[in-house]
Every structure is written in C-alpha cells, then in structure tokens.
Scaffold this motif. Structure first.
Motif, mmCIF file in Angstrom:
data_model
loop_
_atom_site.group_PDB
_atom_site.id
_atom_site.type_symbol
_atom_site.label_atom_id
_atom_site.label_comp_id
_atom_site.label_asym_id
_atom_site.label_seq_id
_atom_site.Cartn_x
_atom_site.Cartn_y
_atom_site.Cartn_z
ATOM 1 N N MET A 1 24.949 42.347 70.894
ATOM 2 C CA MET A 1 23.910 42.873 70.007
ATOM 3 C C MET A 1 24.446 43.084 68.596
ATOM 4 O O MET A 1 23.677 43.132 67.634
ATOM 5 C CB MET A 1 23.356 44.191 70.556
ATOM 6 N N VAL A 2 25.767 43.215 68.489
ATOM 7 C CA VAL A 2 26.369 43.361 67.162
ATOM 8 C C VAL A 2 26.039 42.153 66.289
ATOM 9 O O VAL A 2 25.816 42.272 65.075
ATOM 10 C CB VAL A 2 27.896 43.537 67.294
ATOM 11 N N VAL A 3 26.006 40.973 66.895
ATOM 12 C CA VAL A 3 25.718 39.743 66.135
ATOM 13 C C VAL A 3 24.354 39.851 65.457
ATOM 14 O O VAL A 3 24.202 39.551 64.266
ATOM 15 C CB VAL A 3 25.775 38.507 67.062
ATOM 16 N N ILE A 4 23.350 40.285 66.211
ATOM 17 C CA ILE A 4 21.993 40.380 65.657
ATOM 18 C C ILE A 4 21.847 41.584 64.735
ATOM 19 O O ILE A 4 21.339 41.478 63.614
ATOM 20 C CB ILE A 4 20.951 40.463 66.793
ATOM 21 N N GLU A 5 22.298 42.743 65.192
ATOM 22 C CA GLU A 5 21.996 43.989 64.487
ATOM 23 C C GLU A 5 22.898 44.235 63.276
ATOM 24 O O GLU A 5 22.462 44.798 62.277
ATOM 25 C CB GLU A 5 22.093 45.172 65.460
ATOM 26 N N VAL A 6 24.162 43.834 63.361
ATOM 27 C CA VAL A 6 25.103 44.113 62.271
ATOM 28 C C VAL A 6 25.340 42.883 61.404
ATOM 29 O O VAL A 6 25.307 42.960 60.170
ATOM 30 C CB VAL A 6 26.453 44.643 62.829
ATOM 31 N N PHE A 7 25.574 41.742 62.037
ATOM 32 C CA PHE A 7 25.941 40.556 61.273
ATOM 33 C C PHE A 7 24.775 39.929 60.508
ATOM 34 O O PHE A 7 24.975 39.332 59.451
ATOM 35 C CB PHE A 7 26.558 39.501 62.196
ATOM 36 N N THR A 8 23.570 40.059 61.035
ATOM 37 C CA THR A 8 22.425 39.405 60.387
ATOM 38 C C THR A 8 22.242 39.832 58.933
ATOM 39 O O THR A 8 22.170 38.977 58.038
ATOM 40 C CB THR A 8 21.130 39.648 61.183
ATOM 41 N N PRO A 9 22.162 41.138 58.623
ATOM 42 C CA PRO A 9 22.020 41.519 57.204
ATOM 43 C C PRO A 9 23.224 41.117 56.351
ATOM 44 O O PRO A 9 23.073 40.826 55.159
ATOM 45 C CB PRO A 9 21.845 43.039 57.245
ATOM 46 N N VAL A 10 24.418 41.073 56.969
ATOM 47 C CA VAL A 10 25.615 40.669 56.214
ATOM 48 C C VAL A 10 25.490 39.206 55.806
ATOM 49 O O VAL A 10 25.728 38.834 54.646
ATOM 50 C CB VAL A 10 26.888 40.887 57.054
ATOM 51 N N VAL A 11 25.107 38.347 56.754
ATOM 52 C CA VAL A 11 24.970 36.914 56.470
ATOM 53 C C VAL A 11 23.820 36.671 55.490
ATOM 54 O O VAL A 11 23.922 35.822 54.590
ATOM 55 C CB VAL A 11 24.765 36.125 57.778
ATOM 56 N N GLN A 12 22.737 37.406 55.642
ATOM 57 C CA GLN A 12 21.624 37.264 54.699
ATOM 58 C C GLN A 12 22.077 37.576 53.274
ATOM 59 O O GLN A 12 21.704 36.877 52.321
ATOM 60 C CB GLN A 12 20.475 38.195 55.110
ATOM 61 N N ARG A 13 22.887 38.606 53.148
ATOM 62 C CA ARG A 13 23.383 38.962 51.819
ATOM 63 C C ARG A 13 24.303 37.873 51.268
ATOM 64 O O ARG A 13 24.245 37.529 50.086
ATOM 65 C CB ARG A 13 24.134 40.305 51.889
ATOM 66 N N ILE A 14 25.150 37.317 52.123
ATOM 67 C CA ILE A 14 26.046 36.246 51.690
ATOM 68 C C ILE A 14 25.244 35.050 51.177
ATOM 69 O O ILE A 14 25.523 34.499 50.112
ATOM 70 C CB ILE A 14 26.967 35.816 52.851
ATOM 71 N N LEU A 15 24.231 34.646 51.933
ATOM 72 C CA LEU A 15 23.440 33.470 51.557
ATOM 73 C C LEU A 15 22.631 33.707 50.282
ATOM 74 O O LEU A 15 22.413 32.775 49.492
ATOM 75 C CB LEU A 15 22.502 33.079 52.706
ATOM 76 N N LYS A 16 22.204 34.917 50.056
ATOM 77 C CA LYS A 16 21.396 35.210 48.869
ATOM 78 C C LYS A 16 22.232 35.373 47.601
ATOM 79 O O LYS A 16 21.755 35.072 46.502
ATOM 80 C CB LYS A 16 20.590 36.496 49.096
ATOM 81 N N HIS A 17 23.481 35.839 47.758
ATOM 82 C CA HIS A 17 24.244 36.228 46.568
ATOM 83 C C HIS A 17 25.536 35.458 46.342
ATOM 84 O O HIS A 17 26.082 35.516 45.246
ATOM 85 C CB HIS A 17 24.558 37.731 46.622
ATOM 86 N N ASN A 18 26.046 34.770 47.353
ATOM 87 C CA ASN A 18 27.302 34.055 47.156
ATOM 88 C C ASN A 18 27.129 32.947 46.129
ATOM 89 O O ASN A 18 26.151 32.191 46.162
ATOM 90 C CB ASN A 18 27.795 33.458 48.478
ATOM 91 N N MET A 19 28.076 32.834 45.208
ATOM 92 C CA MET A 19 27.986 31.841 44.133
ATOM 93 C C MET A 19 28.898 30.641 44.372
ATOM 94 O O MET A 19 28.655 29.572 43.824
ATOM 95 C CB MET A 19 28.349 32.496 42.795
ATOM 96 N N ASP A 20 29.940 30.796 45.171
ATOM 97 C CA ASP A 20 30.877 29.690 45.324
ATOM 98 C C ASP A 20 31.665 29.862 46.614
ATOM 99 O O ASP A 20 32.590 30.677 46.688
ATOM 100 C CB ASP A 20 31.829 29.635 44.122
#
Length: 620
Positions: free
Chosen positions: A104-123
């Motif tokens: 459940m950690v994958v869905i509950e914890v990692f999901t917002p982290v990955v969403q943030r990476i995809l929205k804000h990562n520049m390189d």
C-alpha cells in the motif's frame, strides 16, 4: 533561528548514526520529521536534511525487514510532499517497488511523490535516479491486479480532466521514462552491439563482411565472406544464419532469398534533406525474431502501452510526435517485430491527425536517415500489413505537402509497385496518386504509363477518376492553346468559381499579365493559375490568397517575374517557398506577416530580385 534548527538536526544525525533498537530509531525519525515540518525557518536545507539522514541510515543498514522498510517510508512521507527524494533514497524506493509492488506504500506514499516529479522535474539527465524511481513505480502499478487499468488511470490523473494538460513538463518527462525503460529491455544486446549486425545489415541480409571476434556471454556465429569476390558474387551469395543468444535475449536472423544489389544513393547528401531524400527506398527486411526475457517483455509491454495512451490525447500528440523524431529507439527495438507491431498504433494516430505539425513528423528529419514513413512503408523494417498504413500516411502527407511534384516523383521512384498494387485493390488514395502521376507527367516510360492506365481501368473508382483526368487534360490543352489575350483583369469581388469559369471558356496560352487585385479569390484558385504556361506577372493585391496557394505557385510558376502580395494573409510559411522562383525581379510584400529573417533569406536566394516592397512589415 537557523542555528537552533541545525543543532537539532545535528543531534538527530548523531543519534541515528548509531542505531540500537529500531523502534527507538523509528520514533526518532518521526520526531526529526515533525521538527523539520514545524520549524519556523522553511528552506531546502531544513527539509532535505532529514531525508539525507534517513537515506544514509538505510544505505548502511541493509538487513531491515520489509515491515521496517514500510514504517520508515511512512514516517518520512510528509517531507516528500514538497521535496524530491535524494539519490540513495530513490534507490531504496526502487528496491521497494521491485520487491513489494503490491504494498500500500506504493499507492499511498509513492504516488504523490511521482506526480510531483513528473510535474516539476526539469532534467532527468541531472537526476537519473528520479527517472529510475518513476520507472519502477509505474512497473509496480502494472503488477497490481488491474494492471494496465491502474497505469491508465495514473496517466489520466497526470493529464487532468480538461482537454489541455496544465503541466508542460509531464509529457516530456513521461516520454523520457518510456524511452529509458524500452532501451533497458534491449540493453544486454546493445552492450554487445560490436558483435551484432546493424539494422542496415539486417535489412540487407547481413552481407557486409564482419571479422570481429565474438565475446562471451554473447556469441555471433557466421563465416566471413571472401572480401575479394564479395562484390562480384553479391547476388549469388549463399544463405547464412546469424544467432545471438543471452540470458535475456535470443535473436535469430534467417535469410531466405538472395540479396539484391543496393540502389545507388542520390548525390548531394550534404545538402538540406528534401522529400526525395525523405522517401528513400527501404530494402526488404529479413525474417527476424527477438525473444526477451519475461521481465523485459513485461516492461516493454507496459511502456509501449503508455506511449499508445499518450498518443490518444489531442493536446499531447504534437509534442509526442516531435519527441519521437528523429527515431529515438535502438535498432534492436526496430528489428523486434513485437515492438514495431505495438508501436504501429502510435504511428497510425500521427497519420490520422490533420495537423501538419503532427503528421509531418512521419518523414525523416535528416537526409539518408529513415523516418517512420520509411519504416512502416512496404519493404520497410516495420511494415506488417499490405500497405494500409502506407496509404494513410501518403494521403495525409499529400494533403499538406506543397512540393507535390517532388513528392510524387519520390513515390514513383521508390514505391510505385505498392502504389499500383493498392490501386488495383481499390484504394482511393492510391488511385488519386496514380492519376496525379499521369497528370503531372511524372512517369516517362511509355510501358509504365500504359500499366498505370490498365491498373486504373481495372476498378470502378479508378475508371471514373481516369475519365475525369482525361476530361481535364482536354480542357488543359484547350486552355494552353496559343491565342487569347496577353493581359487580363478580373472585376472586383470575383470568386474562385468565377476565375475557373472564365479560364475554361477559351484559350489563354498567351496570357502573361493577370490581375486579381481586390477580388475574393483564395488559395483554391492556385490550381487554375498553375496551368497558365506564359504567365509572368500576377497581381493578388488585397485578396484572401494564402500560404497554401503560394506554395503551389512556387512549384509550378517558376518563370513568374512580377508578384504582388500586398495586403494578403500570407506568412513566412508561404513566403519562404518563393525562394525557388529564381525569375522573380519584382516582389510586393507590403502589409503582410513577413519577418526580417525570411526577408533576408529571400534576398539571398533570389538573385534577380530588383524591386521589393516590405513596408508595414517586421522587415521594414
């Protein structure tokens, strides 16, 4: 204030550097996170410090249980809402995704982290482990019971509910993850590339000599051909087999027919690519099978499916087409039937899109390099049908390609056989192509012309369109017959239909000066103007004649000397095409959307240009 916070961080760092009982360590981590979140001074150093401490702690203690892993991840989750995880922590997260994808950690914890990476990562080049973590997270989603449905919902959440994604970095970041994941599927074979046949060699039957020694664990087994007699006996070369095997990949190339002599490449490879370069013939692909290991196969299936999902979004498709040009996949992937078969959906989406910025990406961007058009055309490496996708690509490209004659010439030189076969089966696009080849005198050989005519007359649609072509040719001969006026001015408010009606009423073979100023004609009238063989002066002042018409004129009316485009809606896209009209000596671009760069380009490429009007433009 900063010193107080830093002292506390130093204290926790010292405590956690010598862990005794993990329940105590977990309690200290939670306290450390609370301190960072409640500190009046909020900056990167305060928030990143706890993550760095935990990252080091985990790297130095590899014998933790799965439950202890999860407890630590949940404890630091609040800090991950606004901070990217450091590299070592990313590796820890990757390991968790691989070993416990259903946690459940994958869905509950990692999901917002990955969403943030995809929205804000520049390189991702600067942060490759963020990309790897994102890649492993998506694979973990794919391992859930619903599989690709969960991945699809994740992609939908990244795009948003509206027709336009509000986050410009999401698509390029997703594509970067997809490309890296697909590359990884073939990585073991790519690492042995020195001992593997190139894509060109595969397509040509691996007739090129190869004296490289095989290295373990990969072996390349084939006899070296006689270098002296190779050229003389190319068409008589015996069939050989190339086998490459490894724990992850098994490649076998079987040649079942003798090699064909290579076509002579067109000269001028150092020049700018043109449509003839972009439509180079592709030799037939040898039968080839690539078997990936189970994990690589699942990874490939997941990320090709994501590319298909991305191509379904109208707002993402232009950027996706651009990101996949030039072709970014390794040659091993392009020689893999499963990959090219699945990717075909994406190419079809490009071929169906009416926007030129999308379907123009089907063509190659460099002379001598294959594009998607070549790979999925009959005879191309990826073609697995009877030419249906080829017909779709030709149809959409013909609709937007102003260099119609060059486009047709390229098809006639390289793809005439597939064009005639598809026309014989009633494909309307190919029937139109064959008619245009006859109309523009693309085919010189009389026997080939007769074969095209027989092909057209073999189907109802072909017979009807050929009869229409014959009628147009009779009207054209009458129109171009010597005689008629040398000057002609249409009344104001005349339309395209009025001009067509007038030109069909008699002979205009002598017409040199035509004024359509202040009429209502548009680019549609260009197809009639190009039939005037003696036209030297054309006045389009204050009409709705645009870029499409200008492109057509530039290809056919190469002897035009005077052109007035004052107050027309033409832009750089059309004006740049005028560079092929070397006879132009007077050009009026007053009050158009001419840019300074385009003006300089035209001056450099039109040596006879003496009179130019660029008032009320950017170039003025």
């Amino acid at each position: 204030m900063a010193s107080v916070a830093q002292k506390k961080i130093y204290k926790y760092k010292k405590v956690l550097s010598n862990p005794s009982r993990w329940e105590v360590v977990l309690k200290e981590i939670r306290t450390l996170v609370d301190m960072a979140l409640t500190s009046p001074l909020q900056d990167d150093s305060i928030n990143q410090a706890p993550l760095e401490i935990v990252s080091k702690l985990l790297s130095e203690n590899t014998n933790l249980t799965a439950q202890e892993h999860e407890n630590i991840i949940v404890a630091i989750a609040p800090l991950l809402e606004n901070n990217h995880p450091p590299p070592d922590l990313c590796e820890f997260f990757c390991k968790h995704c691989r070993e416990r994808p259903r946690s459940m950690v994958v869905i509950e914890v990692f999901t917002p982290v990955v969403q943030r990476i995809l929205k804000h990562n520049m390189d991702f080049g600067k942060c490759p482990r963020l990309r790897l973590f994102t890649q492993e997270y998506i694979l973990a989603l794919n391992e859930l019971n619903a599989g690709m449905e969960v991945v699809k919902k994740f992609i939908q959440s990244m795009h948003g509910p509206t027709g336009h994604c509000p986050h410009p970095r999401v698509l390029p970041n997703l594509v970067a993850v997809c490309l890296a994941a697909i590359y990884s599927c073939y990585e073991e074979f790519i690492n042995s590339r020195d001992n593997s046949p190139s894509l060109k060699e595969i397509r040509n039957g691996c007739q090129q000599p190869c004296d490289r020694k095989p290295t373990l664990p990969l072996r390349l087994l084939h006899p070296s051909p006689d270098l002296v007699s190779q050229e003389a006996t190319l068409s008589e070369a015996r069939l050989k087999s190339v086998v490459v095997a490894s724990s992850e990949i098994h490649v076998e190339v079987e040649r079942t027919s003798t090699a064909k002599p290579a076509l002579t490449a067109s000269a001028g490879n150092d020049s700018e690519p043109n449509l003839i370069d972009c439509l180079m013939v592709s030799p037939a692909c040898s039968t080839m099978s690539i078997e990936l290991g189970p994990q690589a196969d699942r990874t490939l299936g997941c990320y090709v499916e994501i590319l298909k999902l991305l191509s379904d979004y109208d707002d993402w498709r232009p950027s996706l087409a651009s990101l996949l040009q030039p072709i970014p996949f390794p040659k091993e992937a392009l020689a893999h039937e499963k990959f090219t078969k699945e990717l075909k959906y994406v190419i079809q989406r490009f071929a169906e899109d009416p926007r030129q910025e999308v379907h123009s990406c089907l063509l190659s961007v460099r002379a001598g390099k294959d594009g998607w058009f070549q790979l999925y055309s009959p005879g191309g490496v990826a073609c697995d049908d009877d030419g249906e996708l080829f017909a779709s690509m030709v149809h959409i490209l013909m609709g937007s390609c102003y260099k119609t004659k060059k486009f047709l010439l390229s098809l006639a030189e390289n793809k005439l056989g597939p064009c005639m076969l598809l026309a014989l089966r009633g494909n309307q696009t190919m029937v139109e192509i064959l008619c245009l080849m006859l109309e523009y005198n693309i085919i010189d050989n009389n026997d080939t012309q007769l074969q095209i005519i027989s092909t057209l007359e073999s189907t109802d649609v072909g017979k009807r369109m050929y009869e229409q072509l014959c009628d147009r040719q009779r009207e054209l001969k009458e129109l171009q017959r010597k005689g008629g006026p040398t000057r002609l001015t249409l009344p104001s408010k005349s339309t395209d239909a009025d001009l067509a009606r007038l030109l069909s009423s008699g002979s205009f073979g002598n017409l040199e000066n035509l004024s359509l100023a202040f009429t209502n004609v548009t680019s549609a009238c260009a197809e009639h103007l190009i039939k005037l063989p003696s036209l030297k002066q054309l006045n389009l002042w204050s009409t709705q004649f645009g870029d499409a018409g200008l492109r057509l004129l530039s290809e056919h009316l190469t002897m035009l000397q005077v052109l007035n485009l004052c107050e027309t809606p033409v832009t750089d896209a059309g004006l740049l095409a005028l560079s092929s009209m070397k006879s132009l000596c007077s050009l009026n671009m007053n009050s158009t959307k001419l840019s300074a760069d385009t003006y300089e380009d035209l001056k450099a490429k039109l040596p006879n240009l003496k009179e130019v009007d660029v008032r009320y433009t950017e170039a003025w």
